[in-house]
Design a protein around this motif. Structure first.
Motif, mmCIF file in Angstrom:
data_model
loop_
_atom_site.group_PDB
_atom_site.id
_atom_site.type_symbol
_atom_site.label_atom_id
_atom_site.label_comp_id
_atom_site.label_asym_id
_atom_site.label_seq_id
_atom_site.Cartn_x
_atom_site.Cartn_y
_atom_site.Cartn_z
ATOM 1 N N GLY A 6 0.812 -1.199 0.000
ATOM 2 C CA GLY A 6 0.000 0.000 0.000
ATOM 3 C C GLY A 6 0.845 1.248 0.000
ATOM 4 N N GLU A 7 1.906 1.255 0.775
ATOM 5 C CA GLU A 7 2.788 2.401 0.796
ATOM 6 C C GLU A 7 3.389 2.643 -0.571
ATOM 7 O OE1 GLU A 7 5.601 1.506 3.758
ATOM 8 O OE2 GLU A 7 4.343 2.128 5.436
ATOM 9 N N ASP A 8 3.738 1.557 -1.261
ATOM 10 C CA ASP A 8 4.352 1.709 -2.569
ATOM 11 C C ASP A 8 3.371 2.288 -3.565
ATOM 12 O OD1 ASP A 8 6.587 1.215 -4.407
ATOM 13 O OD2 ASP A 8 5.171 -0.155 -5.360
ATOM 14 N N LEU A 9 2.095 1.931 -3.485
ATOM 15 C CA LEU A 9 1.096 2.466 -4.396
ATOM 16 C C LEU A 9 0.904 3.958 -4.179
ATOM 17 C CD1 LEU A 9 -1.636 -0.315 -4.282
ATOM 18 C CD2 LEU A 9 -0.062 0.197 -6.162
ATOM 19 N N GLU A 10 1.229 4.445 -2.994
ATOM 20 C CA GLU A 10 1.065 5.861 -2.717
ATOM 21 C C GLU A 10 2.287 6.669 -3.113
ATOM 22 O OE1 GLU A 10 -1.688 5.011 1.251
ATOM 23 O OE2 GLU A 10 0.268 5.991 1.388
ATOM 24 N N THR A 11 3.307 5.982 -3.558
ATOM 25 C CA THR A 11 4.531 6.672 -3.912
ATOM 26 C C THR A 11 4.340 7.473 -5.185
ATOM 27 O OG1 THR A 11 5.831 4.909 -2.946
ATOM 28 C CG2 THR A 11 6.974 6.368 -4.450
ATOM 29 N N GLY A 12 4.663 8.727 -5.160
ATOM 30 C CA GLY A 12 4.466 9.594 -6.312
ATOM 31 C C GLY A 12 5.593 9.501 -7.298
ATOM 32 N N PRO A 13 5.452 10.169 -8.467
ATOM 33 C CA PRO A 13 6.474 10.121 -9.502
ATOM 34 C C PRO A 13 7.827 10.618 -9.025
ATOM 35 C CG PRO A 13 4.412 11.037 -10.353
ATOM 36 C CD PRO A 13 4.257 10.913 -8.889
ATOM 37 N N VAL A 93 22.988 5.650 -26.303
ATOM 38 C CA VAL A 93 23.071 6.240 -24.963
ATOM 39 C C VAL A 93 22.116 7.422 -24.836
ATOM 40 C CG1 VAL A 93 24.565 7.531 -23.388
ATOM 41 C CG2 VAL A 93 25.410 5.457 -24.497
ATOM 42 N N VAL A 94 22.079 8.280 -25.851
ATOM 43 C CA VAL A 94 21.164 9.420 -25.815
ATOM 44 C C VAL A 94 19.719 8.937 -25.726
ATOM 45 C CG1 VAL A 94 20.235 11.345 -27.157
ATOM 46 C CG2 VAL A 94 22.705 11.013 -26.994
ATOM 47 N N ALA A 95 19.382 7.913 -26.506
ATOM 48 C CA ALA A 95 18.021 7.365 -26.460
ATOM 49 C C ALA A 95 17.707 6.821 -25.075
ATOM 50 C CB ALA A 95 17.864 6.268 -27.507
ATOM 51 N N GLY A 96 18.680 6.157 -24.457
ATOM 52 C CA GLY A 96 18.476 5.625 -23.118
ATOM 53 C C GLY A 96 18.273 6.719 -22.090
ATOM 54 N N CYS A 100 14.856 7.454 -19.855
ATOM 55 C CA CYS A 100 14.855 7.544 -18.391
ATOM 56 C C CYS A 100 14.244 8.855 -17.905
ATOM 57 C CB CYS A 100 16.281 7.408 -17.859
ATOM 58 S SG CYS A 100 16.993 5.758 -18.037
ATOM 59 N N LEU A 101 14.563 9.931 -18.594
ATOM 60 C CA LEU A 101 14.018 11.230 -18.194
ATOM 61 C C LEU A 101 12.515 11.305 -18.441
ATOM 62 C CD1 LEU A 101 16.828 13.646 -19.435
ATOM 63 C CD2 LEU A 101 16.427 12.782 -17.122
ATOM 64 N N VAL A 102 12.058 10.691 -19.523
ATOM 65 C CA VAL A 102 10.614 10.648 -19.782
ATOM 66 C C VAL A 102 9.901 9.897 -18.666
ATOM 67 C CG1 VAL A 102 8.836 9.691 -21.300
ATOM 68 C CG2 VAL A 102 10.783 10.907 -22.277
ATOM 69 N N LEU A 103 10.537 8.831 -18.178
ATOM 70 C CA LEU A 103 9.977 8.053 -17.080
ATOM 71 C C LEU A 103 10.236 8.685 -15.719
ATOM 72 C CD1 LEU A 103 10.975 4.454 -18.274
ATOM 73 C CD2 LEU A 103 8.692 5.473 -18.308
ATOM 74 N N ARG A 104 10.850 9.858 -15.713
ATOM 75 C CA ARG A 104 11.180 10.570 -14.478
ATOM 76 C C ARG A 104 12.114 9.760 -13.585
ATOM 77 N NH1 ARG A 104 5.318 13.251 -12.769
ATOM 78 N NH2 ARG A 104 4.931 14.316 -14.759
ATOM 79 N N LEU A 105 13.169 9.261 -14.212
ATOM 80 C CA LEU A 105 14.173 8.478 -13.500
ATOM 81 C C LEU A 105 15.554 9.083 -13.734
ATOM 82 C CD1 LEU A 105 12.852 4.930 -14.461
ATOM 83 C CD2 LEU A 105 12.608 6.052 -12.243
ATOM 84 N N ALA A 109 19.131 7.743 -15.525
ATOM 85 C CA ALA A 109 19.766 8.445 -16.647
ATOM 86 C C ALA A 109 21.250 8.650 -16.370
ATOM 87 C CB ALA A 109 19.075 9.782 -16.894
ATOM 88 N N VAL A 110 21.568 8.984 -15.126
ATOM 89 C CA VAL A 110 22.970 9.147 -14.738
ATOM 90 C C VAL A 110 23.705 7.813 -14.889
ATOM 91 C CG1 VAL A 110 24.532 9.630 -12.818
ATOM 92 C CG2 VAL A 110 22.523 11.071 -13.183
ATOM 93 N N LEU A 111 23.048 6.720 -14.504
ATOM 94 C CA LEU A 111 23.683 5.408 -14.620
ATOM 95 C C LEU A 111 23.968 5.067 -16.074
ATOM 96 C CD1 LEU A 111 24.638 2.694 -13.498
ATOM 97 C CD2 LEU A 111 22.276 1.887 -13.662
ATOM 98 N N VAL A 112 23.036 5.380 -16.974
ATOM 99 C CA VAL A 112 23.249 5.080 -18.393
ATOM 100 C C VAL A 112 24.525 5.752 -18.899
ATOM 101 C CG1 VAL A 112 22.358 5.411 -20.729
ATOM 102 C CG2 VAL A 112 20.820 4.673 -18.903
ATOM 103 N N VAL A 113 24.683 7.031 -18.561
ATOM 104 C CA VAL A 113 25.868 7.763 -19.012
ATOM 105 C C VAL A 113 27.125 7.257 -18.304
ATOM 106 C CG1 VAL A 113 26.974 10.029 -19.119
ATOM 107 C CG2 VAL A 113 24.526 9.809 -19.566
ATOM 108 N N ALA A 114 27.040 7.151 -16.981
ATOM 109 C CA ALA A 114 28.211 6.726 -16.208
ATOM 110 C C ALA A 114 28.588 5.276 -16.515
ATOM 111 C CB ALA A 114 27.936 6.883 -14.720
#
Length: 244
Positions: A6-13, A93-96, A100-105, A109-114
């Motif tokens: 339940g807590e996880d379902l309440e987690t916002g973007p 890499v740019v596509a990745g 990630c940014l579209v998914l608000r992650l 995104a930092v991991l993809v580049v790093a």
């Protein structure tokens, strides 16, 4: 419903964006995988240091240095090879990052580049240290950067999927290893078939990514702080529990 779920379902973007890129439940197993993979990279590097000819294992798997991929599979191999070249890899890499940014992650995104940068940098350094060549003295071959890059992308995608799907330790580890194995095998096939690498170069590239990506993901999480770790652990626990 389970309280943790339940807590996880309440987690916002915004909170999803803070999750750890290396799920805490996977850290012990992937840490062990990373250590073993690094050992394989070192052993193969020592064995083939300064060599300019295929080893016994290479000759057993396929006659090395021979461009042995025929039509129509040759075109597939060439496309895969392009994805590991500077222009192709930058596009991926740019596509990745955009995804990630579209998914608000942003942490992903930092991991993809790093992760991509660390993998390419490590393979480049190892090539100069080991000094193994193919098709002449100017063509350093160990480990395969193409294979390492493809494996790294697959492992990073699997880590993201593991967290988003709330997979447990066994399922998450299996997904990460399976994704890395498939990507590494496919790119390794293309590189060896096109005569660009020995089979053991591909193996070294695969192991390089398995060693580098978990370590890079852990460093990204450490730099971002403990907040994502707590939320990722809560989600993983919820995914392992049955709803009431």
């Amino acid at each position: 419903m389970d309280r943790a779920a339940g807590e996880d379902l309440e987690t916002g973007p915004g909170e999803f964006a803070a999750r750890a890129v290396l799920p805490p439940s996977l850290r012990p197993r992937l840490g062990l995988v990373a250590v073993l993979a690094a050992l394989v990279v070192v052993v193969l590097g020592v064995l083939y240091s300064g060599h300019s000819a295929p080893g016994a294992v290479d000759s057993w798997i396929r006659p090395p240095t021979a461009d042995s991929v025929g039509s129509p599979w040759r075109q597939v191999a060439l496309v895969l090879d392009f994805l590991g070249e500077p222009a192709g890899s930058a596009t991926v890499v740019v596509a990745g990052v955009v995804g990630c940014l579209v998914l608000r992650l942003p942490r992903a995104a930092v991991l993809v580049v790093a992760g991509a940068g660390a993998t390419v940098g490590t393979t480049t350094l190892l090539k100069h240290v080991v000094g193994r060549t193919i098709h002449g003295p100017g063509n350093l071959s160990y480990p395969s950067g193409h294979t390492a890059f493809a494996t790294a992308l697959a492992v990073m995608a699997a880590l993201l999927a593991t967290d988003r799907l709330g997979l447990g330790r066994a399922a998450g580890t299996s997904l990460v290893l399976a994704a890395g194995l498939v990507a590494g095998a496919v790119m390794g096939w293309a590189e060896v078939g096109l005569g660009a690498h020995y089979p053991t170069d591909a193996l070294g590239g695969w192991c390089t990514a398995l060693a580098v990506i978990p370590a890079t993901a852990w460093l990204v999480d450490r730099a971002a702080g403990p907040l994502g770790d707590r939320r990722s652990r809560r989600t993983a626990d919820a995914g392992r529990r049955e709803p009431l």
